[in-house]
Design a protein around this motif. Structure first.
Motif, mmCIF file in Angstrom:
data_model
loop_
_atom_site.group_PDB
_atom_site.id
_atom_site.type_symbol
_atom_site.label_atom_id
_atom_site.label_comp_id
_atom_site.label_asym_id
_atom_site.label_seq_id
_atom_site.Cartn_x
_atom_site.Cartn_y
_atom_site.Cartn_z
ATOM 1 N N GLU A 21 40.709 46.573 25.787
ATOM 2 C CA GLU A 21 40.529 45.119 25.890
ATOM 3 C C GLU A 21 41.802 44.446 26.417
ATOM 4 N N LEU A 45 42.419 42.433 29.970
ATOM 5 C CA LEU A 45 42.981 41.079 30.017
ATOM 6 C C LEU A 45 44.144 41.004 31.005
ATOM 7 N N SER A 92 43.010 41.271 34.589
ATOM 8 C CA SER A 92 42.309 40.080 35.061
ATOM 9 C C SER A 92 43.269 39.116 35.752
ATOM 10 N N SER A 107 44.942 36.732 34.353
ATOM 11 C CA SER A 107 44.904 35.407 33.748
ATOM 12 C C SER A 107 45.049 35.539 32.234
ATOM 13 N N PHE A 108 46.267 35.267 31.747
ATOM 14 C CA PHE A 108 46.516 35.338 30.312
ATOM 15 C C PHE A 108 47.688 34.445 29.962
ATOM 16 N N THR A 146 48.432 33.024 35.869
ATOM 17 C CA THR A 146 47.112 32.768 36.454
ATOM 18 C C THR A 146 47.195 32.818 37.973
ATOM 19 N N SER A 193 46.953 36.374 25.040
ATOM 20 C CA SER A 193 45.548 36.086 24.787
ATOM 21 C C SER A 193 44.955 35.432 26.034
ATOM 22 N N VAL A 194 43.674 35.170 25.950
ATOM 23 C CA VAL A 194 42.970 34.493 27.040
ATOM 24 C C VAL A 194 43.404 33.033 27.029
ATOM 25 N N GLU A 230 43.297 29.042 27.193
ATOM 26 C CA GLU A 230 42.260 28.045 26.943
ATOM 27 C C GLU A 230 42.005 27.287 28.224
ATOM 28 N N GLU A 231 40.763 27.016 28.500
ATOM 29 C CA GLU A 231 40.413 26.242 29.695
ATOM 30 C C GLU A 231 40.791 24.797 29.470
#
Length: 173
Positions: free
Chosen positions: A39, A43, A46, A48-49, A76, A165-166, A168-169
């Motif tokens: 996981e 991330l 990707s 983006s973190f 990002t 972590s991911v 927040e939008e």
């Protein structure tokens, strides 16, 4: 004599059972670590973190708790943005600028990612050129725990510990 043999058999069974339980727990822990590593790797790949530090380690000083001193390093779309508190020696600073932290925003250059399957960790390095030159080295473990070291031309080295972590939008209104 029968009682001694029965007691011996019960003792052997009691000894074997906890070892099997320990082996099962160890196997479950390794499986959990492997899932967390997959996981975390997904991330990071990707692109983006966000990294949020909870402790700072300035060069030549004590560690500093950052739970009340919010900061972040956001990655990002091939860009990095940072606003983290800084503790240490500045070699060159603008008087009255008010920018005492590790603040930068720019395109990530010289990106490298090395994956260590055995240790279940990721080494992620990149550079950012804003008003200064920053070299960032992230050591990310299987659960998202991360150590970030930042080297700058105008400041002494500093290391941060925290988690990724991911992000927040952000709501646009």
């Amino acid at each position: 004599m029968k009682a001694i043999v029965t007691l011996l058999i019960v003792g052997i069974i009691g000894f074997i059972q906890p070892q099997n339980s320990y082996s099962q727990k160890k196997k479950n822990r390794k499986e959990k670590q492997q899932i967390e590593f997959a996981e975390t790797l997904k991330l990071v790949e990707s692109g983006s973190f966000i990294f949020v530090p909870d402790r700072a380690f300035p060069q030549g000083g004590r560690s500093i708790d950052l739970t009340t001193n919010y900061g972040f390093l956001k990655v990002t779309d091939e860009k990095a943005e940072s606003d983290m508190p800084y503790f240490g020696r500045a070699f060159q600073a603008s008087y009255g600028s008010g920018e005492g932290g590790m603040k930068f925003k720019g395109e990530m250059l010289e990106q490298k990612m090395e994956i260590n399957e055995k240790k279940k960790s990721i080494e992620y390095t990149f550079e950012v050129r804003d008003k200064d030159y920053y070299k960032i080295r992230m050591t990310i473990s299987y659960g998202g725990s991360t150590s970030v070291g930042i080297t700058s031309n105008n400041r002494s080295f500093i290391n941060y510990n925290g988690k990724i972590s991911v992000p927040e939008e952000e709501n646009e209104e």
